[in-house]
Scaffold this active site. Sequence first.
Site, mmCIF file in Angstrom:
data_model
loop_
_atom_site.group_PDB
_atom_site.id
_atom_site.type_symbol
_atom_site.label_atom_id
_atom_site.label_comp_id
_atom_site.label_asym_id
_atom_site.label_seq_id
_atom_site.Cartn_x
_atom_site.Cartn_y
_atom_site.Cartn_z
ATOM 1 N N GLU A 39 28.560 48.804 26.354
ATOM 2 C CA GLU A 39 27.437 48.319 25.695
ATOM 3 C C GLU A 39 27.014 49.308 24.458
ATOM 4 O O GLU A 39 26.769 50.497 24.844
ATOM 5 C CB GLU A 39 26.290 47.725 26.568
ATOM 6 N N GLU A 71 24.578 50.385 36.229
ATOM 7 C CA GLU A 71 24.726 50.960 34.973
ATOM 8 C C GLU A 71 24.789 52.679 35.238
ATOM 9 O O GLU A 71 24.032 53.231 36.143
ATOM 10 C CB GLU A 71 23.583 51.016 34.238
ATOM 11 N N LYS A 102 27.457 45.057 39.722
ATOM 12 C CA LYS A 102 27.584 45.883 38.586
ATOM 13 C C LYS A 102 26.307 46.758 38.486
ATOM 14 O O LYS A 102 25.212 46.230 38.619
ATOM 15 C CB LYS A 102 27.620 45.017 37.156
ATOM 16 N N ASP A 125 20.741 41.358 34.942
ATOM 17 C CA ASP A 125 19.584 41.562 34.914
ATOM 18 C C ASP A 125 18.876 41.275 33.731
ATOM 19 O O ASP A 125 17.514 41.408 33.553
ATOM 20 C CB ASP A 125 19.153 43.108 35.687
ATOM 21 N N SER A 126 19.636 40.886 32.569
ATOM 22 C CA SER A 126 18.836 40.359 31.497
ATOM 23 C C SER A 126 17.991 39.219 31.830
ATOM 24 O O SER A 126 17.199 38.944 30.947
ATOM 25 C CB SER A 126 19.776 39.931 30.319
ATOM 26 N N ASP A 180 24.205 41.785 38.726
ATOM 27 C CA ASP A 180 23.724 43.051 38.496
ATOM 28 C C ASP A 180 22.866 43.682 39.436
ATOM 29 O O ASP A 180 21.973 43.034 40.169
ATOM 30 C CB ASP A 180 22.942 42.932 37.102
HETATM 31 O O1 KIV Z 1 22.085 42.088 32.031
HETATM 32 C C1 KIV Z 1 23.104 41.596 31.225
HETATM 33 O O2 KIV Z 1 23.027 40.506 30.660
HETATM 34 C C2 KIV Z 1 24.043 42.628 30.971
HETATM 35 C C3 KIV Z 1 25.091 42.256 29.709
HETATM 36 C C4 KIV Z 1 24.376 42.354 28.589
HETATM 37 C C5 KIV Z 1 26.208 42.987 29.767
HETATM 38 O O3 KIV Z 1 24.373 43.465 31.487
#
Ligand code: KIV
Length: 259
Positions: A183, A116, A114, A47-48, A86
């Site tokens: 992280e 959090e 994934k 989600d980056s 994510d």
């Molecule tokens: O969203 C992302 O790119 C991440 C990584 C930084 C682990 O969660």
Amino acid sequence: MTPTKITPAALRAMKSRGEKIAALTAYDCPMARLLDEAGVPFILVGDSLSMVVLGFPDTTHVTMADMEHHTRAVARAKPQALVVADMPFRSYETVTSAVENAKRLVAAGAEAVKAEGGRAIIEQVRAIVAAGIPFCGHLGMLPQHVLEEGGYKVKGKIETEHQALLADADALVAAGAFAMVLELVTRPVAAEITKRIPIPTIGIGAGADCDGQILVTPDLLGMLPWFNLKHVKPKLNAAEQMRTVVREWMDEVKAARAR
Ligand code: KIV
């Protein structure tokens, strides 16, 4: 040798063999293809995306529709790598929404999801795993909580954080997670978690003792000179190279017009 499809079990086997896992993010098909051709076993549609592609200030802006769109693009590369997507901000607040949204990401081509958090989302994790969807945890600094945290802070420096991280890691393992991202966790705490749990830890700014490392690919390639990150030394200055090549090409275009 024919490359074999990477599964969550294959990543766990890498941990057992002491083989480090190099994971990277991708948001589109060509990048996923290039990472796969380089042999990266774990591709995260992170989600980056929110910051590195869509131009938002943090990850809280990305939607399920955004994540589905970019997961589809990555999945079209048909990588050997495991494609993990994510779950975006607020997409897993309840058990029902978590399972529904994890299924949507799988329908878009994700092979695992994934999210959090540890004990705070453990019912959601259990339900996702019970639905047959491989789950990767994410502990330490949780970017989706950046607004309430007031910044990107290292976790594990104080004893209460240390103990909370251990309890969250244990809870994720018990709930059936196949791996977890750590992280901005202090190196000793990341090392302790890595030794303690049977599933791979994938660190980002968490020291070299994790079972693997993950980076945001545009950070590794030096594509985002506007972000000043302590945990990554770009291996390429792609931003400068792109500016140079574009200027050279513009000069060629202008010279041809002038002739
Ligand atoms: O969203 C992302 O790119 C991440 C990584 C930084 C682990 O969660």
